[in-house]
Structures are given as C-alpha cells and as structure tokens.
Design a protein around this motif. Sequence first.
Motif, short mmCIF file in Angstrom:
data_model
loop_
_atom_site.label_atom_id
_atom_site.label_comp_id
_atom_site.label_asym_id
_atom_site.label_seq_id
_atom_site.Cartn_x
_atom_site.Cartn_y
_atom_site.Cartn_z
N CYS A 168 0.83 -1.20 0.00
CA CYS A 168 0.00 0.00 0.00
C CYS A 168 0.87 1.26 0.00
O CYS A 168 0.61 2.20 -0.76
N LEU A 169 1.93 1.25 0.82
CA LEU A 169 2.81 2.42 0.88
C LEU A 169 3.61 2.58 -0.41
O LEU A 169 3.79 3.71 -0.89
N ALA A 170 4.09 1.48 -0.97
CA ALA A 170 4.87 1.55 -2.21
C ALA A 170 4.02 2.10 -3.36
O ALA A 170 4.47 2.97 -4.12
N VAL A 171 2.80 1.61 -3.49
CA VAL A 171 1.92 2.11 -4.55
C VAL A 171 1.56 3.58 -4.30
O VAL A 171 1.51 4.39 -5.23
N GLY A 172 1.32 3.95 -3.03
CA GLY A 172 0.96 5.32 -2.71
C GLY A 172 2.08 6.31 -3.02
O GLY A 172 1.84 7.36 -3.63
N ILE A 173 3.31 5.98 -2.62
CA ILE A 173 4.43 6.88 -2.89
C ILE A 173 4.70 6.98 -4.38
O ILE A 173 5.02 8.06 -4.91
N THR A 174 4.53 5.88 -5.10
CA THR A 174 4.71 5.93 -6.56
C THR A 174 3.68 6.84 -7.21
O THR A 174 4.01 7.65 -8.10
#
Length: 417
Positions: free
Chosen positions: A202-208
Amino acid sequence: AKVVSLLRQTGAKCLAIGDGANDVSMIQVANVGVGIYGEEGTSAARASDYALQEFQHLPRLLTIHGRYNALRNAQLILYSFYKNAAVFLCQIYFSFVNGFSAQNLYNDFLIVVFNIFLTSLAPFANACFEKDLPEVVLERFPRAYRRCQSGGLFSVKELLLWMALALYHSIIIFYGTVLMISDGDILPNGQVVGLRVLGATCLAVGITIVTLQSARVTCYWTLITHLCTWGSLAVFVLLWFITSLVNGADYFVFQKTLSSFGFWGWLFIGIVLAFLPDLVYTHVRLSVTPQDWEVLREWYHQERKNLKQPEGLSFSPFEDELEEQHSPRQMDTFQRSYDANPSTAAAGGYVPPPFPSFSTHADFSSEDEDDAHSARPTSPLSAAAVAAMPHNEFAEPPSSPTAAARARSGSWSSWKA
C-alpha cells in the motif's frame, strides 16, 4: 498614501512604486511596495519590499518573477496537502478493518521519513524551478499574468479539486491493494501474505502515485528536477530495503513483497486507474476550452517542433524588424487579398500557419529557454510564425472554441478576435 489606503478599502490589491523619500509612506501602505534607486537617495528602496535599479524593470518583476513565484507557491501548498491526504487517508480506511485498534498500516520508520526524504524533494525542486511558460513568451504576452491576478492559481476551488483527487487516489491505493493482495495468499517461497506485506504494498503504490502526480503537473524540467523526482523513489526503495534487514516485525518484508506477483500487477494497474480519468479529462478540456496560457504553451511547443531549431523563437530583434515592415494595417490588407486569392497573396507576404492541435501536456526543458534567446531566426517558417502572432503587445490568443476554430482555419483576424 491616502489614495492607496482608499483603494485598499475597496478590496483591491495595490502596488506602489516610488524613488524618493516622499514616497516611503505610500510604499509602506500598499500591499506590495517597490522602490527605485534614484537620484533622490535610497530611502524608497530601503523601505520597499522589492528594490529596482530602473523603472523599466517593473514589468519583468510582475509578469515573470511575480508570476513564477505565485505559481510555485500555489503548487507547493496544494501538492503538500494532496500527498499527505492521498497516502494517510488509508490509515483511516484501515481503522474500519482492524476494529479501531490503533494498529499502524505502514512501517513506523517510513512514516517518520515520509515528509522528510520520501516526498519532499520533488515539491522542493518545483518550488525553485517551475515555469509554466518560458520567459520569452511571457515578455511577448504580458496579459498571461491574468492567471495569477485572477486568483485562479490558489483558491478554494483548486484546493477542493486537489483534495478530491487525493480522496480518489487514497481509495484506489487502499481498497485496490486489499482486493489484489489478500491476507493468506501464498508466496512463491511457501510463506503467506500478512499485514506487513499488505502495508508495504500500500505504501509503495501510494508513494509511486504521488511522485508521478508531481511529475505530471511539472512543466519545466531541469536536471535537478529529474534527480529530485526520480531520486525520491530510489531513496524510498533504499530505506525500505534497509528496514527489512532489521530484526523486527518488518524483517524480510522487502523481499517477500517483491516476490509477489500481485504486487507488480497491482503497481501497474493502480497507476493506470489513478491517472487515466485525470488524463482523459485534461485532454478533453484542452481540446474544448483551453485557457490562454495553455494555448501559448502549446503554440510554443508546436512551433519549436515544426522549426526543429531552437533559434526559431527568438522574438525580440527579428520581431521588431518584422513589425516595422508589416504594420497592422498592412496585415489587414494582406488578409483581404488572401481571402480573395490565396496563391497571389502568398507570393507577396507571409501565410499564417495553422493553429496547433492540443496535446495532453506540453513540457519544455531548461535548454529550451536558453536556446530561444541564443540566436535570431533565419528560416521562412520562423518568420511566418512570428508574423502570425498578434501585433498588439497586449493582445490575447484565442481561448474559446470558436476562436480556436477560426485560428485553425488560417484566418488572420481570428488572432485579433
């Protein structure tokens, strides 16, 4: 000073400029005070917000530096609200799943450095270097300053639009991750997906997504902008890898997440779902109801592409010579003769090029502006491009669909409509 005070009571924003000690009170009362270093001393310059060497520098202070600063400040503030809402609204959604137990969805260390290292470099670069139009275009069309003067850069409407975009992205980030990566899915090494893998995804997709959003609204790309934007993603991957090596709840989460096919599939699908509606809306709006500054940006981009040489857009020396040879009355005469017999009129003058079609986004880089000032145009097409511009320095390009349609048809008078 009393005149300025009276104007401010009407709600107007006032700029006062002076060069002597008698202008100090007026400069201090105005919203913005500009002082000029003159023969009467430096009292006005020392009491002002901005000091100029000559009065002729005032247009550049307003239409270029003032416009750029307003644009950068507005984008910085709006993007700061957006990125925090888009990523951390997922924590609120997660609270409905965990029974409001205050359990964190993300890694504690990555939450701490989110606004320090992970998402601060890109807006910092934009706040320093962002330009929606080159300086050479703003000098030629000072009425592009109206975009700042009307308050359209930073308003309640703009804030609500960015917050609506953040809400949509947060829903995509969290609920899409929950649907794609379920608790109990088996990884290739035989282990199962747990809370930490779900939160990391979730964090990786959000930051991307928030980093790509910063790139999408950026118009002026420099080397520093590239390093800050794409370097933010590299820093996130590095810190994520380091935290997965520490013995704790997130131990080996980096390797587990990257070995999941659902992570890579959702990363691609999530980016498409997040940006496809916005890109479609932007393309339709630019094609139907473009704003003046967007027309100018597209014209600049299209002419550089047609000329295939940066020096084709040097406005100042060649345009003055061209306007001396072809006055507005002569151009009107040419238009009438062109309407009667295009081939005969073209033999004795310049034929306006067709109005460029709109694209979703027209960027320009730091090299464009330097090249545009570097040389004088020499090709016939560059002369036609300059001749196609309005001869009134304060004329505006067509912004309505009707005016744009007349411009596409090659009508010279459409530029003056």
